[in-house]
Design a protein around this motif. Structure first.
Motif, PDB file in Angstrom:
ATOM      1  N   THR A  94      -8.163  41.446 -52.481  1.00 14.72           N
ATOM      2  CA  THR A  94      -7.094  41.673 -51.509  1.00 14.72           C
ATOM      3  C   THR A  94      -7.356  40.815 -50.280  1.00 14.72           C
ATOM      4  OG1 THR A  94      -7.038  43.966 -52.254  1.00 14.72           O
ATOM      5  CG2 THR A  94      -5.802  43.455 -50.257  1.00 14.72           C
ATOM      6  N   GLY A  95      -6.336  40.144 -49.854  1.00 16.84           N
ATOM      7  CA  GLY A  95      -6.443  39.334 -48.635  1.00 16.84           C
ATOM      8  C   GLY A  95      -5.136  39.342 -47.868  1.00 16.84           C
ATOM      9  N   LYS A  96      -5.235  39.213 -46.568  1.00 18.77           N
ATOM     10  CA  LYS A  96      -4.035  39.124 -45.740  1.00 18.77           C
ATOM     11  C   LYS A  96      -4.173  37.909 -44.844  1.00 18.77           C
ATOM     12  CE  LYS A  96      -2.944  44.003 -45.663  1.00 18.77           C
ATOM     13  NZ  LYS A  96      -2.832  45.245 -44.921  1.00 18.77           N
ATOM     14  N   PHE A  97      -3.089  37.171 -44.704  1.00 18.76           N
ATOM     15  CA  PHE A  97      -3.134  36.046 -43.761  1.00 18.76           C
ATOM     16  C   PHE A  97      -1.864  36.029 -42.929  1.00 18.76           C
ATOM     17  CE2 PHE A  97      -1.539  34.311 -47.773  1.00 18.76           C
ATOM     18  CZ  PHE A  97      -0.394  33.647 -47.375  1.00 18.76           C
ATOM     19  N   TRP A  98      -2.000  35.448 -41.754  1.00 19.54           N
ATOM     20  CA  TRP A  98      -0.889  35.408 -40.802  1.00 19.54           C
ATOM     21  C   TRP A  98      -0.248  34.020 -40.820  1.00 19.54           C
ATOM     22  CZ3 TRP A  98       1.929  38.836 -38.351  1.00 19.54           C
ATOM     23  CH2 TRP A  98       2.766  38.408 -37.314  1.00 19.54           C
ATOM     24  N   LEU A  99       1.041  33.997 -41.159  1.00 18.98           N
ATOM     25  CA  LEU A  99       1.792  32.742 -41.082  1.00 18.98           C
ATOM     26  C   LEU A  99       2.283  32.605 -39.654  1.00 18.98           C
ATOM     27  CD1 LEU A  99       4.077  32.582 -44.229  1.00 18.98           C
ATOM     28  CD2 LEU A  99       2.243  31.028 -43.650  1.00 18.98           C
ATOM     29  N   LEU A 123      -4.771  27.433 -44.534  1.00 24.34           N
ATOM     30  CA  LEU A 123      -5.417  28.709 -44.244  1.00 24.34           C
ATOM     31  C   LEU A 123      -6.339  29.007 -45.412  1.00 24.34           C
ATOM     32  CD1 LEU A 123      -2.150  30.655 -43.253  1.00 24.34           C
ATOM     33  CD2 LEU A 123      -3.636  29.336 -41.751  1.00 24.34           C
ATOM     34  N   VAL A 124      -7.583  29.318 -45.122  1.00 26.30           N
ATOM     35  CA  VAL A 124      -8.534  29.556 -46.204  1.00 26.30           C
ATOM     36  C   VAL A 124      -9.332  30.829 -45.924  1.00 26.30           C
ATOM     37  CG1 VAL A 124     -10.262  27.995 -45.162  1.00 26.30           C
ATOM     38  CG2 VAL A 124     -10.378  28.497 -47.611  1.00 26.30           C
ATOM     39  N   GLN A 125      -9.513  31.610 -46.968  1.00 26.94           N
ATOM     40  CA  GLN A 125     -10.314  32.834 -46.879  1.00 26.94           C
ATOM     41  C   GLN A 125     -11.267  32.877 -48.072  1.00 26.94           C
ATOM     42  OE1 GLN A 125      -7.651  36.195 -46.755  1.00 26.94           O
ATOM     43  NE2 GLN A 125      -6.967  35.731 -44.681  1.00 26.94           N
ATOM     44  N   ALA A 126     -12.384  33.538 -47.872  1.00 29.59           N
ATOM     45  CA  ALA A 126     -13.348  33.663 -48.970  1.00 29.59           C
ATOM     46  C   ALA A 126     -13.916  35.080 -48.989  1.00 29.59           C
ATOM     47  CB  ALA A 126     -14.468  32.638 -48.794  1.00 29.59           C
ATOM     48  N   SER A 127     -14.496  35.439 -50.103  1.00 29.56           N
ATOM     49  CA  SER A 127     -15.096  36.771 -50.213  1.00 29.56           C
ATOM     50  C   SER A 127     -16.548  36.771 -49.740  1.00 29.56           C
ATOM     51  CB  SER A 127     -15.012  37.264 -51.661  1.00 29.56           C
ATOM     52  OG  SER A 127     -15.666  36.349 -52.517  1.00 29.56           O
ATOM     53  N   ALA A 128     -17.118  35.571 -49.536  1.00 26.97           N
ATOM     54  CA  ALA A 128     -18.478  35.461 -49.006  1.00 26.97           C
ATOM     55  C   ALA A 128     -18.552  34.236 -48.104  1.00 26.97           C
ATOM     56  CB  ALA A 128     -19.484  35.321 -50.151  1.00 26.97           C
ATOM     57  N   ALA A 129     -19.304  34.361 -46.998  1.00 32.58           N
ATOM     58  CA  ALA A 129     -19.317  33.305 -45.979  1.00 32.58           C
ATOM     59  C   ALA A 129     -19.828  31.976 -46.530  1.00 32.58           C
ATOM     60  CB  ALA A 129     -20.174  33.755 -44.799  1.00 32.58           C
ATOM     61  N   ASN A 130     -20.796  32.026 -47.450  1.00 33.11           N
ATOM     62  CA  ASN A 130     -21.402  30.776 -47.939  1.00 33.11           C
ATOM     63  C   ASN A 130     -20.430  29.926 -48.766  1.00 33.11           C
ATOM     64  OD1 ASN A 130     -21.489  32.787 -50.000  1.00 33.11           O
ATOM     65  ND2 ASN A 130     -22.957  31.498 -51.124  1.00 33.11           N
ATOM     66  N   LEU A 131     -19.319  30.520 -49.197  1.00 35.97           N
ATOM     67  CA  LEU A 131     -18.351  29.770 -50.013  1.00 35.97           C
ATOM     68  C   LEU A 131     -17.625  28.685 -49.213  1.00 35.97           C
ATOM     69  CD1 LEU A 131     -16.792  32.665 -52.118  1.00 35.97           C
ATOM     70  CD2 LEU A 131     -18.342  30.882 -52.906  1.00 35.97           C
ATOM     71  N   LEU A 132     -17.576  28.834 -47.886  1.00 35.82           N
ATOM     72  CA  LEU A 132     -16.900  27.828 -47.055  1.00 35.82           C
ATOM     73  C   LEU A 132     -17.900  26.994 -46.258  1.00 35.82           C
ATOM     74  CD1 LEU A 132     -13.885  29.884 -45.624  1.00 35.82           C
ATOM     75  CD2 LEU A 132     -14.063  28.639 -47.773  1.00 35.82           C
ATOM     76  N   ALA A 133     -19.185  27.170 -46.529  1.00 35.57           N
ATOM     77  CA  ALA A 133     -20.211  26.472 -45.732  1.00 35.57           C
ATOM     78  C   ALA A 133     -20.758  25.258 -46.471  1.00 35.57           C
ATOM     79  CB  ALA A 133     -21.345  27.442 -45.412  1.00 35.57           C
ATOM     80  N   LEU A 170      -6.919  20.457 -32.855  1.00 32.94           N
ATOM     81  CA  LEU A 170      -5.495  20.495 -32.489  1.00 32.94           C
ATOM     82  C   LEU A 170      -4.738  21.478 -33.378  1.00 32.94           C
ATOM     83  CD1 LEU A 170      -3.085  19.228 -30.859  1.00 32.94           C
ATOM     84  CD2 LEU A 170      -2.901  17.547 -32.694  1.00 32.94           C
ATOM     85  N   LYS A 171      -4.987  21.371 -34.684  1.00 31.82           N
ATOM     86  CA  LYS A 171      -4.294  22.238 -35.644  1.00 31.82           C
ATOM     87  C   LYS A 171      -4.748  23.696 -35.497  1.00 31.82           C
ATOM     88  CE  LYS A 171      -1.686  19.333 -37.908  1.00 31.82           C
ATOM     89  NZ  LYS A 171      -0.231  19.506 -37.948  1.00 31.82           N
ATOM     90  N   LYS A 172      -6.033  23.877 -35.238  1.00 28.90           N
ATOM     91  CA  LYS A 172      -6.543  25.248 -35.072  1.00 28.90           C
ATOM     92  C   LYS A 172      -5.938  25.882 -33.815  1.00 28.90           C
ATOM     93  CE  LYS A 172     -11.124  24.428 -35.983  1.00 28.90           C
ATOM     94  NZ  LYS A 172     -12.547  24.777 -36.071  1.00 28.90           N
ATOM     95  N   SER A 173      -5.740  25.069 -32.775  1.00 30.07           N
ATOM     96  CA  SER A 173      -5.167  25.607 -31.540  1.00 30.07           C
ATOM     97  C   SER A 173      -3.728  26.087 -31.765  1.00 30.07           C
ATOM     98  CB  SER A 173      -5.208  24.559 -30.423  1.00 30.07           C
ATOM     99  OG  SER A 173      -4.291  23.517 -30.694  1.00 30.07           O
ATOM    100  N   GLU A 174      -3.063  25.534 -32.767  1.00 31.68           N
ATOM    101  CA  GLU A 174      -1.691  25.962 -33.094  1.00 31.68           C
ATOM    102  C   GLU A 174      -1.665  27.050 -34.176  1.00 31.68           C
ATOM    103  OE1 GLU A 174       1.146  22.222 -32.757  1.00 31.68           O
ATOM    104  OE2 GLU A 174      -0.499  21.864 -34.141  1.00 31.68           O
ATOM    105  N   ARG A 175      -2.825  27.447 -34.619  1.00 29.63           N
ATOM    106  CA  ARG A 175      -3.016  28.447 -35.690  1.00 29.63           C
ATOM    107  C   ARG A 175      -2.462  27.961 -37.024  1.00 29.63           C
ATOM    108  NH1 ARG A 175      -1.386  34.269 -33.392  1.00 29.63           N
ATOM    109  NH2 ARG A 175      -2.529  34.936 -35.221  1.00 29.63           N
ATOM    110  N   LEU A 176      -2.281  26.634 -37.148  1.00 33.26           N
ATOM    111  CA  LEU A 176      -1.814  26.081 -38.429  1.00 33.26           C
ATOM    112  C   LEU A 176      -2.984  25.859 -39.383  1.00 33.26           C
ATOM    113  CD1 LEU A 176       0.865  23.575 -37.105  1.00 33.26           C
ATOM    114  CD2 LEU A 176       1.277  25.730 -38.295  1.00 33.26           C
TER     115      LEU A 176
END
Lengths: 309, 258
Positions: free
Chosen positions: B177-182, B105-115, B150-156
């Motif tokens: 601050t970030g929140k993620f769903w396990l 699971l990955v989160q960023a504070s700006a969209a370009n950081l994961l592009a 496949l992994k995204k479809s399982e939300r893993l």
């Protein structure tokens, strides 16, 4: 949300009411037709997000409960032919053992999955179509046709089964057959049941009706009796070999299915044999079409986990 | 490969060098250190577990962006590829995928950081996947994508390019601050939560903490029975089924008969 429950073997959280409802619906059909319901429950559980291996094994466990409840209900109605059931069961155990070995060989060859699915489609298609057409013809034939005078010539099949040795009278079913016949047919159904991973009721019921010529209401109770022992064996083997029996899932399903099976058994007494057969034929054909579409339609993903159906 | 997707097998040396570079680039590590807190610190899978929201808070030096990664243990995945034979689709061969975490699971504070060629996110992850088995060289890119799907479809696997919120925290620092769903499908194990401070697209500091996920209560008892006492478990399952079926049959007899 308290309606969701974590299923540890399945490794997923599922809605309790949904699972209870699935159990109830399949249990109803089990009591109505005398089938274990495995051929319906397993695909439904997979659709609900349960891994296929866990779905199949846990389903066997819940069928034990539904069959116990259904067998008990039919026993009280006097609809279980224990003598015939025992012969079929012996054949079923032998066939099941042979079927497991056959699956091992097919897996080693690398395409067991395809054989299982094709077996499903062919068996469901043949049985469903035959039952549907036969029942429809029987229902349309409101006035019995005048039969020609004199005794009719017995069919080749009738002459064949009469020629077999060890003829035994099965009082409950009102038929006299060679003991070899239920043993051989039980073995055949056992092989298919092992390949397809189900109790085998949906094959056993037509076999009893058309090949053993048992009356429909005795067929239902006797089929449940045979399925009960088949699924006890499968549950135990799955528990010790694959650890795929989810007791929590099975408990929810069996609570739903045992209630459903009682209602099914009650309704079965109000329906005529032809109505029962045409209903079962329709369900069998729907499942067959669904499986066939699944084989023909391009899958969403080209990768899946090993061990799935 | 930068600071992203830390812990990929076979990249220990590269990672060590990258870390050294990061430390050199960072200058004063003390001044630019990242802090990280995960709530809850331990996730318990009990009877009513249906997934869990995890909150991550931390601080960064002012002027920085942030990337948060939650990474599961690396295991070989044994999969089946589907193919068409005549009119029918079926499993046609085994594909083994190595270098993939069980959870990403990955989160960023700006969209370009994961592009683009970012060291974080799915593009970075996919470069470390190794496919073996019945897959040809020219098909590997397609099946790497299929694996991700496949992994995204399982939300893993999930990416949220702007999922991290940054706000001033005083003293020249920023609050993250970030929140993620396990997802409920996540397996009990120890997972890693990492927060990286990013300046001009480069990682300058990284703080990681372990996130244990453990089964407790009834689910733990069931798992223990099923795997350590499987014969007893099987017998219990059968006896409960027979008793329940019998009791229900008896109850219905008393409740109106047939």
């Amino acid at each position: 949300m308290l309606m969701s429950l974590y299923l540890p073997i399945s490794g997923s959280a599922n809605n309790i009411l949904l699972l209870f409802g699935l159990g109830g619906a399949v249990g109803f059909l089990s009591g109505l037709f005398g089938v274990g319901g495995g051929f319906l429950m397993t695909p439904l559980l997979i659709m609900a997000g349960i891994p296929s291996t866990v779905a199949a094994a846990s389903d066997s466990n819940q069928i034990v409960a539904a069959s116990t409840s259904g067998t008990y209900a039919h026993y009280r109605l006097g609809n279980v032919d224990f003598k015939m059931g025992l012969f079929l069961l012996v054949g079923g155990v032998v066939g099941g053992t042979l079927g497991v070995q056959l699956i091992k060989v097919l897996r080693a060859m690398g395409n067991a999955d395809f054989v299982i699915k094709i077996t499903y489609v062919v068996m469901l298609g043949v049985i469903g179509s035959y039952m549907f057409v036969e029942s429809l013809q029987s229902m349309r034939q409101k006035v019995p046709e005048a039969r020609p005078a004199g005794p009719s010539r017995p069919s080749v099949y009738t002459r064949l089964i009469q020629a077999l040795p060890w003829q035994i009278k099965f009082e409950k079913s009102g038929v006299t057959l060679s003991a070899l016949l239920p043993l051989i047919l039980g073995t055949f159904v056992g092989v298919l049941a092992a390949i397809m991973g189900v109790g085998g009721g949906f094959i056993m019921v037509p076999v009893m009706v058309y090949l053993l010529r048992m009356p429909m209401h005795v067929v239902v109770g006797t089929s449940l009796f045979q399925i009960l022992f088949t699924c006890i064996n499968v549950t135990f083997m799955q528990s010790i070999s694959n650890h795929t029996v989810d007791l929590v899932l099975a408990l929810i399903l069996l609570l739903g299915s045992t209630v459903g099976a009682q209602f099914g058994a009650r309704v079965s007494r109000r329906l005529k044999g032809d109505h029962l057969k045409i209903l079962l034929a329709s369900i069998v054909l729907i499942v067959m079409v669904q499986m066939l579409v699944g084989l023909i339609w391009p899958p969403h993903l080209l990768l899946g986990y090993k061990g799935g159906h | 490969m930068g600071a992203g997707v830390k812990g990929w097998p076979g990249s220990t040396t590269a990672w060590g060098l990258a870390l050294l570079m990061v430390l050199c680039l960072a200058g004063s590590v003390q001044a630019e250190s990242v802090t990280l807190q995960v709530i809850p610190p331990v996730v318990e899978i009990s009877s009513f577990y249906q997934g869990c929201e995890v909150t991550v808070t931390g601080t960064l030096p002012a002027g920085h962006q942030a990337v948060l990664e939650v990474v599961g243990p690396f295991r070989q995945e044994h999969l089946m590829r589907k193919g068409r034979r005549g009119m029918l689709w079926m499993n046609v061969g085994e594909v083994t995928v190595s270098g993939a975490p069980s959870l990403y699971l990955v989160q960023a504070s700006a969209a370009n950081l994961l592009a683009g060629s970012s060291p974080w996110g799915f593009r970075a992850l996919i470069q470390h996947l190794t496919l073996a088995g019945q897959v040809q060289e020219k098909e590997k890119a397609e099946f790497q994508e299929q694996f991700l799907e496949l992994k995204k479809s399982e939300r893993l696997y999930a990416a949220s390019p702007q999922g991290l919120k940054i706000s001033p925290a005083g003293n020249g620092r920023l609050k993250v601050t970030g929140k993620f769903w396990l997802p409920a499908k996540v397996k009990p194990d120890t997972y890693k939560v990492c927060l990286t401070a990013v300046l001009k697209g480069q990682a300058v500091d990284r703080q990681c903490t372990a996130l244990p996920i453990q089964m407790v209560g009834f689910p733990a008892l069931i798992m223990s029975l099923a795997y350590q006492h499987s014969a007893i478990y099987g017998i219990i399952a059968i006896v409960i089924a027979i008793l329940t079926g019998g009791i229900m049959g008896y109850l219905f007899k008393g409740g109106g008969g047939h």
